[in-house]
Write an enzyme that holds these catalytic residues in place. Sequence first.
Site, PDB file in Angstrom:
ATOM      1  N   LYS A 372      17.878  21.009 -45.870  1.00  0.00           N
ATOM      2  CA  LYS A 372      17.611  19.572 -45.959  1.00  0.00           C
ATOM      3  C   LYS A 372      18.414  18.840 -44.887  1.00  0.00           C
ATOM      4  CE  LYS A 372      21.099  19.563 -49.568  1.00  0.00           C
ATOM      5  NZ  LYS A 372      21.366  19.583 -50.994  1.00  0.00           N
ATOM      6  N   ARG A 465      22.269  13.978 -62.898  1.00  0.00           N
ATOM      7  CA  ARG A 465      21.604  13.396 -61.734  1.00  0.00           C
ATOM      8  C   ARG A 465      20.102  13.576 -61.915  1.00  0.00           C
ATOM      9  NH1 ARG A 465      22.996  15.686 -55.776  1.00  0.00           N
ATOM     10  NH2 ARG A 465      21.942  17.501 -56.665  1.00  0.00           N
ATOM     11  N   TYR A 592      39.122  -1.762 -28.719  1.00  0.00           N
ATOM     12  CA  TYR A 592      38.777  -2.981 -29.457  1.00  0.00           C
ATOM     13  C   TYR A 592      39.905  -3.432 -30.375  1.00  0.00           C
ATOM     14  CZ  TYR A 592      33.796  -2.546 -28.259  1.00  0.00           C
ATOM     15  OH  TYR A 592      32.607  -2.495 -27.604  1.00  0.00           O
ATOM     16  N   MET A 641      30.962   2.687 -30.438  1.00  0.00           N
ATOM     17  CA  MET A 641      29.651   3.219 -30.799  1.00  0.00           C
ATOM     18  C   MET A 641      29.282   4.430 -29.941  1.00  0.00           C
ATOM     19  SD  MET A 641      25.918   1.390 -30.890  1.00  0.00           S
ATOM     20  CE  MET A 641      26.269   0.177 -32.144  1.00  0.00           C
TER      21      MET A 641
HETATM   22  C1  LIG Z   1      22.205  20.509 -51.161  1.00  0.00           C
HETATM   23  C2  LIG Z   1      22.010  21.282 -52.377  1.00  0.00           C
HETATM   24  C3  LIG Z   1      22.396  22.628 -52.419  1.00  0.00           C
HETATM   25  C4  LIG Z   1      23.151  23.301 -51.293  1.00  0.00           C
HETATM   26  O1  LIG Z   1      24.516  23.009 -51.420  1.00  0.00           O
HETATM   27  P1  LIG Z   1      25.666  23.624 -50.479  1.00  0.00           P
HETATM   28  O2  LIG Z   1      26.904  23.196 -51.109  1.00  0.00           O
HETATM   29  O3  LIG Z   1      25.473  23.068 -49.130  1.00  0.00           O
HETATM   30  O4  LIG Z   1      25.492  25.095 -50.506  1.00  0.00           O
HETATM   31  C5  LIG Z   1      22.100  23.340 -53.551  1.00  0.00           C
HETATM   32  N1  LIG Z   1      21.467  22.762 -54.602  1.00  0.00           N
HETATM   33  C6  LIG Z   1      21.090  21.471 -54.607  1.00  0.00           C
HETATM   34  C7  LIG Z   1      20.400  20.906 -55.789  1.00  0.00           C
HETATM   35  C8  LIG Z   1      21.367  20.684 -53.501  1.00  0.00           C
HETATM   36  O5  LIG Z   1      21.016  19.393 -53.507  1.00  0.00           O
END
Ligand SMILES: *Cc1c(COP(=O)(O)O)cnc(C)c1O
Length: 698
Positions: A372, A465, A592, A641
């Site tokens: 992801k 969640r 800055y 930036m």
């Molecule tokens: C992102 C995610 C993972 C992966 O987690 P890591 O700690 O990066 O291994 C696993 N399960 C769910 C539900 C996630 O959202």
Amino acid sequence: MKNAEKNLGALDLFRLAAALLVICIHTSPLESVSADGDFFLTRIFARIAVPFFFMTTGYFADFSDLRKLRRPLLKTAALYGLSIVLYIPFGIYSGYFNKFSLGAALRMLIFDGTFYHLWYFPAVIVGLLIVYALKKLSAGKALVIALVLYVFGLLGDSYYALGVRALPLRMLYNVLFDLFSYSRNGLFFAPIFLLLGSLLHRKGSNNAAENIENLGGLAISFTLMTAEGLLLNGLKIPRHDSMYVFLLPTAFFLFRLLLSVNIRAFPLVRQASAWTYIVHPIVIILLRGAAKALHKQNVYERHSLLGFALTAVFSIGIGFAAALMARRLSGRRTECRRARAWAEIDLAALENNLRVLRSRLPDHTELMPAVKADGYGHGAVTIARELNRLGVRAFCTACASEGARLRRSGVRGEILVLGYTAPEQLYLLKKHRLSQTVIDFEYAKLLNKFGGLRVHVGIDTGMHRLGIPWEDFDDIAAVFRMDGLSVVGMFTHLAADDTAFGRYRDFTERQAARFRQVAEGLKALGYTPRIHLQSSLGVLNYPELAADYARTGLALYGCVDGEIGRELKPVMSLKARVSSVRGVKRGESIGYGTEYVAARDMRIAALTIGYADGLPRALSDGRGYVLINGSRAPIAGKICMDQTIVDVSGIDVRQGDVAVMIGSSGGMTVTACDIAQLADTIPNEILTGIGERVMRII
Ligand SMILES: *Cc1c(COP(=O)(O)O)cnc(C)c1O
């Protein structure tokens, strides 16, 4: 899983030797010295070269999927195409195309090659396709069929006079030799060696006993092959002499021996030998032409040692020049991308991490890497494709469009969407064969109404969640009964698995027990979905919770602290340039806001990276540092930036030098974990925050 890549140096070096052997075949260096010696060298010894090339191709090819074969196929086709063009003038000149017809052209293109030595390229292409088809069978069957093809080739080659004793075979060969000039082609010659090469890929370790076996095997088989060649030739049996019975074990033991030599790879030699092979006939023709023009035929006598030496020197010279030029061109392309800020993606590190994680999991647990957020900033397509190539068959993404993007890039296997997919996007799930998470009971009903979807049921065991609460067993069971859904998996997410002891362990074990209870209840009803609960830290801290899948993200990218972290290698490094170096006097402010004041006379440097590129602004005012030429340079003033100012007092720094935000410089290393700690966040946020403007270089 793979033979360590560092063992491939001997293969590279032998390629050059094999190219020289092919030059021998075409120049007969010993002919004027000893006819027997020449026969041995060119018609027996040098016959090892082409099978060796086939085996290397088979060794590196991935036959599991036609898509993965695309690369070697296209590469061979490209080299063939280039060679065809190179050789057209010589072909015309030497009358090679005289009797032109469509049939003749096709025959030439597919079997004989469009110039006398170019048959090798179409043979590789045809052979790869045959082996791909054979690989659908069991290894044993594939081997038998490839062997039968080889025997058939043999009977049309060095065993010809024996082969045509049987009338049916004679008739068959009569027909076949209308189709192609020799049986040493992609149909009969290439498949067995490509297959052997690919079978050797699975072979792992080498030890002393195996080395002795290889050496002994090579010596015996080569002796037998020599005897075979001399005997057949004495009896005038061959029609041609590319194929021998004992060529098979000779090539096999030679290849195993080369694999066992532990020297690093020589990519330049590898490329140069390909070019040497391609250009050597041109060199022969040109040298001969030059000698004729200068009335010095006696100096460049083709069948002489000198002729061989001249051909070899010129061909290898051109080979290396071409390889260097190609490298220069691709190097320049990469250098352009290293102009400002860039992230280097190390696929070898990814493979290492995959191996480490697999070794930590039982055999029945499959990895389902999280790709992801663009693969945690590494490039989801790059990462997923590479993992596909390494045998990973499941992934998880945050949303449907991420999954769709992977599919459009050819990623195979299970893709689970972990988060909410809006009703307007549900069609994407079906279109791209993605699995959706059931995030609560209401949502299950919605998915069911849409119909025809694959799902994994999320279970809330305490993180609160997503997922159906574990207590609502009737709801969970109802989802399994829904007609519009095909439930293939069920999972929960651990909220406190980053710590392995104390109340965190209690909490995690409670979550796991709740999840197990749901799974057992379902089993009693006859439902056995594939279950999963570990993510990276779950695998590392709670190995006993291994289930059917493990959803690892961070660990695969090599960003985990602690003991295990040392085995894992960071996949990404983040770098930028020094754009300007200058001095400031004590008491002057930097950057800055004028808050950061030089406590002494300082030398500072501006870097071509800022918070828009993902360098957290929280590292400003000396909280963070970068590495330049092997030294730490603390961040001075506020991160801007697009730029950052660092303190380089006492460091030898010039405009254009490389600054390392994540990665190594000299003996020092900064990891995403280090940065995260300094910026008071977690490495995930650092990695996913790396900006789009930062070029990813693989
Ligand atoms: C992102 C995610 C993972 C992966 O987690 P890591 O700690 O990066 O291994 C696993 N399960 C769910 C539900 C996630 O959202």
